[in-house]
Scaffold this active site. Structure first.
Site, PDB file in Angstrom:
ATOM      1  CE  LYS A  75       0.621   3.321  -7.232  1.00 21.59           C
ATOM      2  NZ  LYS A  75       0.490   4.450  -8.166  1.00 21.59           N
ATOM      3  CG  ASP A 111      -2.670   6.524  -9.927  1.00 11.87           C
ATOM      4  OD1 ASP A 111      -2.866   7.277  -8.957  1.00 11.87           O
ATOM      5  OD2 ASP A 111      -1.882   5.562  -9.889  1.00 11.87           O
TER       6      ASP A 111
END
Ligand code: ATR
Length: 291
Positions: A75, A111
Protein backbone atom coordinates in the site's frame (compact mmCIF):
# COMPACT_ATOMS: atom_id res chain seq x y z
CA UNK A 1 -24.45 -17.46 -18.00
CA UNK A 2 -21.27 -17.76 -16.00
CA UNK A 3 -19.24 -14.60 -16.47
CA UNK A 4 -15.98 -16.54 -16.92
CA UNK A 5 -17.39 -18.21 -20.03
CA UNK A 6 -18.14 -14.79 -21.42
CA UNK A 7 -14.54 -13.51 -21.26
CA UNK A 8 -13.53 -12.19 -24.65
CA UNK A 9 -10.94 -9.95 -26.26
CA UNK A 10 -12.99 -6.97 -25.10
CA UNK A 11 -13.17 -7.92 -21.43
CA UNK A 12 -11.65 -5.37 -19.07
CA UNK A 13 -9.36 -7.00 -16.53
CA UNK A 14 -9.16 -5.81 -12.90
CA UNK A 15 -7.62 -7.48 -9.91
CA UNK A 16 -5.85 -7.29 -6.58
CA UNK A 17 -2.16 -7.52 -5.72
CA UNK A 18 -0.93 -8.52 -2.28
CA UNK A 19 0.92 -11.20 -0.37
CA UNK A 20 -0.72 -13.27 1.02
CA UNK A 21 -3.83 -13.10 -1.17
CA UNK A 22 -5.58 -16.46 -0.67
CA UNK A 23 -8.18 -15.10 1.76
CA UNK A 24 -9.28 -12.01 -0.13
CA UNK A 25 -13.03 -11.66 -0.58
CA UNK A 26 -12.72 -8.96 -3.21
CA UNK A 27 -12.85 -11.24 -6.31
CA UNK A 28 -16.15 -12.79 -5.22
CA UNK A 29 -17.65 -9.39 -4.41
CA UNK A 30 -16.53 -7.65 -7.59
CA UNK A 31 -17.21 -10.49 -10.05
CA UNK A 32 -20.74 -10.83 -8.69
CA UNK A 33 -21.22 -7.06 -9.06
CA UNK A 34 -19.91 -7.04 -12.66
CA UNK A 35 -22.21 -9.93 -13.55
CA UNK A 36 -25.23 -8.32 -11.88
CA UNK A 37 -24.68 -5.08 -13.79
CA UNK A 38 -24.04 -6.89 -17.09
CA UNK A 39 -20.55 -5.39 -17.39
CA UNK A 40 -17.80 -7.01 -19.43
CA UNK A 41 -15.22 -6.97 -16.62
CA UNK A 42 -13.41 -9.68 -14.68
CA UNK A 43 -11.52 -9.51 -11.37
CA UNK A 44 -8.58 -11.79 -10.54
CA UNK A 45 -6.22 -12.10 -7.55
CA UNK A 46 -2.46 -11.85 -8.09
CA UNK A 47 -0.01 -12.89 -5.40
CA UNK A 48 2.87 -10.44 -5.77
CA UNK A 49 5.87 -10.65 -3.43
CA UNK A 50 7.31 -7.36 -2.14
CA UNK A 51 10.44 -7.76 -4.30
CA UNK A 52 8.31 -8.16 -7.46
CA UNK A 53 6.14 -5.07 -7.06
CA UNK A 54 7.93 -2.92 -9.59
CA UNK A 55 7.66 -5.63 -12.24
CA UNK A 56 3.99 -6.17 -11.38
CA UNK A 57 3.19 -2.49 -11.98
CA UNK A 58 5.17 -2.53 -15.23
CA UNK A 59 3.10 -5.61 -16.08
CA UNK A 60 -0.11 -3.75 -15.30
CA UNK A 61 0.88 -1.15 -17.89
CA UNK A 62 2.05 -3.73 -20.45
CA UNK A 63 -1.06 -5.88 -20.08
CA UNK A 64 -3.32 -2.83 -20.00
CA UNK A 65 -5.18 -3.92 -16.87
CA UNK A 66 -8.09 -1.57 -16.08
CA UNK A 67 -7.37 -1.44 -12.38
CA UNK A 68 -5.82 -3.10 -9.37
CA UNK A 69 -6.62 -3.14 -5.69
CA UNK A 70 -3.55 -2.96 -3.56
CA UNK A 71 -3.23 -4.66 -0.20
CA UNK A 72 -0.57 -5.67 2.33
CA UNK A 73 2.43 -5.29 1.90
CA UNK A 74 2.24 -2.89 -1.10
CA UNK A 75 0.00 0.00 0.00
CA UNK A 76 2.86 2.42 0.65
CA UNK A 77 5.66 1.07 -1.55
CA UNK A 78 3.51 1.27 -4.69
CA UNK A 79 3.27 5.08 -4.51
CA UNK A 80 6.52 5.99 -6.36
CA UNK A 81 5.58 3.60 -9.18
CA UNK A 82 2.40 5.52 -10.12
CA UNK A 83 1.93 8.58 -12.35
CA UNK A 84 -0.31 10.51 -9.96
CA UNK A 85 -2.15 10.31 -6.66
CA UNK A 86 -5.50 11.67 -5.61
CA UNK A 87 -5.39 14.03 -2.62
CA UNK A 88 -6.73 11.59 -0.04
CA UNK A 89 -4.21 8.88 -0.97
CA UNK A 90 -1.44 11.46 -0.90
CA UNK A 91 -2.39 12.75 2.53
CA UNK A 92 -2.95 9.31 4.06
CA UNK A 93 0.25 8.10 2.41
CA UNK A 94 -1.26 4.80 1.27
CA UNK A 95 -2.92 3.53 -1.90
CA UNK A 96 -5.50 0.73 -2.03
CA UNK A 97 -6.63 1.28 -5.61
CA UNK A 98 -4.93 1.94 -8.95
CA UNK A 99 -6.95 3.05 -11.95
CA UNK A 100 -5.42 2.79 -15.42
CA UNK A 101 -6.79 5.47 -17.73
CA UNK A 102 -5.19 4.95 -21.12
CA UNK A 103 -1.79 4.13 -19.63
CA UNK A 104 -1.95 6.77 -16.90
CA UNK A 105 -1.88 5.11 -13.47
CA UNK A 106 -3.58 7.01 -10.65
CA UNK A 107 -3.49 5.90 -7.01
CA UNK A 108 -6.52 6.30 -4.71
CA UNK A 109 -7.37 5.45 -1.13
CA UNK A 110 -10.99 4.37 -0.69
CA UNK A 111 -10.60 3.22 2.94
CA UNK A 112 -11.31 6.67 4.41
CA UNK A 113 -14.36 7.32 2.21
CA UNK A 114 -15.57 3.72 2.51
CA UNK A 115 -15.53 4.12 6.28
CA UNK A 116 -17.35 7.46 6.04
CA UNK A 117 -20.01 6.07 3.72
CA UNK A 118 -20.63 3.14 6.03
CA UNK A 119 -21.15 5.61 8.89
CA UNK A 120 -23.49 7.85 6.89
CA UNK A 121 -25.51 4.91 5.55
CA UNK A 122 -26.13 3.92 9.17
CA UNK A 123 -27.37 7.39 10.00
CA UNK A 124 -24.29 8.63 11.85
CA UNK A 125 -22.94 12.06 10.87
CA UNK A 126 -19.49 12.73 12.35
CA UNK A 127 -19.65 16.54 12.52
CA UNK A 128 -19.09 17.79 16.10
CA UNK A 129 -19.43 14.25 17.49
CA UNK A 130 -17.02 12.81 20.03
CA UNK A 131 -15.23 9.86 18.49
CA UNK A 132 -12.93 7.42 20.29
CA UNK A 133 -10.64 5.42 18.02
CA UNK A 134 -8.81 2.35 19.27
CA UNK A 135 -5.52 1.68 17.48
CA UNK A 136 -2.94 3.75 15.63
CA UNK A 137 -1.92 1.52 12.71
CA UNK A 138 -2.66 1.74 8.99
CA UNK A 139 -6.41 1.22 9.34
CA UNK A 140 -6.62 3.85 12.07
CA UNK A 141 -4.88 6.32 9.79
CA UNK A 142 -7.73 6.15 7.25
CA UNK A 143 -10.46 6.13 9.93
CA UNK A 144 -9.07 8.98 12.01
CA UNK A 145 -8.33 11.03 8.89
CA UNK A 146 -11.92 10.62 7.75
CA UNK A 147 -13.39 11.53 11.15
CA UNK A 148 -11.12 14.54 11.71
CA UNK A 149 -11.77 15.79 8.17
CA UNK A 150 -15.52 15.67 8.77
CA UNK A 151 -15.42 17.62 11.99
CA UNK A 152 -15.47 14.97 14.72
CA UNK A 153 -13.60 15.52 17.98
CA UNK A 154 -11.13 12.67 17.92
CA UNK A 155 -9.54 10.75 20.78
CA UNK A 156 -7.05 8.02 19.89
CA UNK A 157 -6.24 5.27 22.36
CA UNK A 158 -3.40 2.91 21.52
CA UNK A 159 -1.37 0.26 23.31
CA UNK A 160 1.78 2.05 22.16
CA UNK A 161 1.24 5.68 23.13
CA UNK A 162 3.99 6.97 20.84
CA UNK A 163 2.18 5.81 17.70
CA UNK A 164 -1.03 7.53 18.81
CA UNK A 165 0.88 10.73 19.54
CA UNK A 166 2.46 10.70 16.07
CA UNK A 167 -0.94 10.25 14.48
CA UNK A 168 -2.39 13.11 16.53
CA UNK A 169 0.44 15.39 15.47
CA UNK A 170 -0.21 14.58 11.82
CA UNK A 171 -3.98 15.13 12.13
CA UNK A 172 -3.56 18.38 14.03
CA UNK A 173 -1.21 19.65 11.33
CA UNK A 174 -3.67 18.60 8.65
CA UNK A 175 -6.90 19.92 10.15
CA UNK A 176 -5.81 22.37 12.82
CA UNK A 177 -8.07 20.93 15.52
CA UNK A 178 -6.70 19.19 18.58
CA UNK A 179 -6.70 15.42 18.83
CA UNK A 180 -6.52 13.79 22.26
CA UNK A 181 -4.39 10.69 22.81
CA UNK A 182 -3.95 8.20 25.65
CA UNK A 183 -2.69 4.73 26.28
CA UNK A 184 -5.24 2.00 25.67
CA UNK A 185 -6.19 0.75 29.13
CA UNK A 186 -9.39 0.29 31.10
CA UNK A 187 -9.07 3.54 33.01
CA UNK A 188 -8.56 5.71 29.95
CA UNK A 189 -11.24 3.82 28.07
CA UNK A 190 -13.67 4.44 30.90
CA UNK A 191 -13.20 8.19 30.89
CA UNK A 192 -13.11 8.51 27.08
CA UNK A 193 -16.29 6.48 26.61
CA UNK A 194 -18.29 8.41 29.21
CA UNK A 195 -18.69 11.28 26.77
CA UNK A 196 -18.33 9.48 23.44
CA UNK A 197 -20.87 9.30 20.60
CA UNK A 198 -18.81 6.88 18.53
CA UNK A 199 -16.30 4.13 19.28
CA UNK A 200 -14.27 2.65 16.43
CA UNK A 201 -12.07 -0.39 16.92
CA UNK A 202 -9.24 -0.44 14.37
CA UNK A 203 -7.03 -2.83 16.36
CA UNK A 204 -6.89 -6.52 15.50
CA UNK A 205 -8.17 -7.47 18.96
CA UNK A 206 -11.13 -9.86 18.57
CA UNK A 207 -10.16 -10.97 15.06
CA UNK A 208 -10.42 -14.68 14.26
CA UNK A 209 -8.91 -16.95 15.63
CA UNK A 210 -8.85 -14.73 18.74
CA UNK A 211 -12.58 -14.08 18.61
CA UNK A 212 -13.07 -14.58 22.37
CA UNK A 213 -11.11 -11.35 22.95
CA UNK A 214 -12.44 -7.81 23.04
CA UNK A 215 -10.66 -4.45 23.32
CA UNK A 216 -13.39 -2.96 25.58
CA UNK A 217 -14.82 -4.33 28.84
CA UNK A 218 -18.58 -4.88 28.33
CA UNK A 219 -19.41 -2.75 31.38
CA UNK A 220 -18.19 0.40 29.60
CA UNK A 221 -20.70 0.04 26.75
CA UNK A 222 -24.06 1.78 26.96
CA UNK A 223 -27.00 3.06 24.93
CA UNK A 224 -26.28 6.36 23.17
CA UNK A 225 -22.96 5.25 21.76
CA UNK A 226 -22.43 3.78 18.27
CA UNK A 227 -19.83 1.02 18.12
CA UNK A 228 -18.10 0.40 14.76
CA UNK A 229 -15.74 -2.56 14.84
CA UNK A 230 -13.80 -2.65 11.59
CA UNK A 231 -12.87 -6.29 12.26
CA UNK A 232 -15.11 -8.33 9.92
CA UNK A 233 -13.98 -11.85 10.74
CA UNK A 234 -15.92 -13.00 12.71
CA UNK A 235 -18.85 -11.14 11.19
CA UNK A 236 -20.14 -10.23 14.66
CA UNK A 237 -17.19 -9.75 16.98
CA UNK A 238 -17.44 -10.08 20.73
CA UNK A 239 -17.30 -6.27 20.93
CA UNK A 240 -20.30 -5.99 18.57
CA UNK A 241 -22.28 -8.62 20.47
CA UNK A 242 -21.63 -6.94 23.80
CA UNK A 243 -22.45 -3.52 22.36
CA UNK A 244 -25.80 -4.86 21.12
CA UNK A 245 -26.50 -6.41 24.51
CA UNK A 246 -25.73 -3.05 26.18
CA UNK A 247 -28.22 -1.26 23.91
CA UNK A 248 -25.56 0.59 21.88
CA UNK A 249 -25.83 1.14 18.14
CA UNK A 250 -23.57 -1.11 16.06
CA UNK A 251 -21.94 -1.06 12.62
CA UNK A 252 -20.21 -4.23 11.41
CA UNK A 253 -16.73 -4.24 9.86
CA UNK A 254 -18.12 -5.79 6.70
CA UNK A 255 -19.83 -2.45 5.99
CA UNK A 256 -16.49 -0.68 5.55
CA UNK A 257 -15.30 -3.48 3.27
CA UNK A 258 -18.46 -3.31 1.17
CA UNK A 259 -18.56 0.47 0.83
CA UNK A 260 -14.88 0.82 -0.05
CA UNK A 261 -15.52 -1.92 -2.61
CA UNK A 262 -18.51 0.01 -3.94
CA UNK A 263 -16.37 3.12 -4.43
CA UNK A 264 -13.81 1.03 -6.32
CA UNK A 265 -16.49 -0.49 -8.53
CA UNK A 266 -17.71 2.97 -9.50
CA UNK A 267 -14.17 4.24 -10.20
CA UNK A 268 -13.60 1.38 -12.61
CA UNK A 269 -16.98 1.22 -14.31
CA UNK A 270 -18.52 4.67 -13.87
CA UNK A 271 -21.69 2.92 -12.63
CA UNK A 272 -23.37 2.84 -9.21
CA UNK A 273 -22.44 -0.32 -7.31
CA UNK A 274 -24.98 -3.02 -6.38
CA UNK A 275 -24.19 -2.62 -2.68
CA UNK A 276 -26.72 -5.13 -1.29
CA UNK A 277 -25.43 -7.83 -3.61
CA UNK A 278 -21.81 -7.04 -2.75
CA UNK A 279 -22.64 -7.29 0.96
CA UNK A 280 -24.42 -10.61 0.45
CA UNK A 281 -21.47 -12.03 -1.47
CA UNK A 282 -18.91 -10.82 1.07
CA UNK A 283 -20.89 -12.34 3.93
CA UNK A 284 -21.21 -15.60 2.02
CA UNK A 285 -17.48 -15.62 1.26
CA UNK A 286 -16.83 -15.28 4.99
CA UNK A 287 -18.81 -18.47 5.48
CA UNK A 288 -22.00 -16.92 6.87
CA UNK A 289 -25.51 -16.88 5.50
CA UNK A 290 -27.15 -13.47 5.55
CA UNK A 291 -29.96 -13.19 8.08
P1 ATR B 1 -3.58 -2.20 10.49
O1 ATR B 1 -2.97 -1.75 9.20
O2 ATR B 1 -4.61 -3.29 10.33
O3 ATR B 1 -4.10 -1.06 11.30
P2 ATR B 1 -1.21 -2.35 12.14
O4 ATR B 1 -0.63 -1.17 11.47
O5 ATR B 1 -0.33 -3.51 12.43
O6 ATR B 1 -2.41 -2.96 11.30
O7 ATR B 1 -1.93 -1.87 13.49
C1 ATR B 1 -2.50 -2.76 14.39
C2 ATR B 1 -3.12 -1.98 15.55
O8 ATR B 1 -3.69 -2.91 16.46
C3 ATR B 1 -2.13 -1.16 16.33
O9 ATR B 1 -2.77 -0.02 16.84
C4 ATR B 1 -1.75 -2.13 17.46
O10 ATR B 1 -1.24 -1.48 18.60
P3 ATR B 1 0.34 -1.11 18.71
O11 ATR B 1 0.53 0.15 17.91
O12 ATR B 1 0.58 -0.91 20.15
O13 ATR B 1 1.09 -2.28 18.13
C5 ATR B 1 -3.09 -2.74 17.74
N1 ATR B 1 -3.01 -4.03 18.42
C6 ATR B 1 -2.66 -5.21 17.87
N2 ATR B 1 -2.71 -6.19 18.81
C7 ATR B 1 -3.11 -5.60 19.98
C8 ATR B 1 -3.38 -6.07 21.30
N3 ATR B 1 -3.26 -7.36 21.62
N4 ATR B 1 -3.80 -5.18 22.22
C9 ATR B 1 -3.96 -3.87 21.90
N5 ATR B 1 -3.71 -3.36 20.68
C10 ATR B 1 -3.31 -4.21 19.72
Amino acid sequence: MDCFNAISGKTKVCGIIGDPIEHTMSPVMHNAAFREMGLDYVYVPFRVAAAELEKAIAGMRALNLRGLNVTIPHKVSVIPLLDSLDTTAEKIGAVNLIVNDGGQLTGYNTDADGFLRALLEHGFTPEEKKAVILGAGGASRAVSFSLARHGAQVTILNRTLKRAAEMAEWLTKEFGSGVTVAELNENNLGSALEQADLLVNTTSVGMSPHDKETPVPAGLLRPGITVFDIVYNPLRTRLIQEAEAAGAGTILGIEMLVFQGALIFTRWTGKPAPVALMRKQAIKALGYEEK
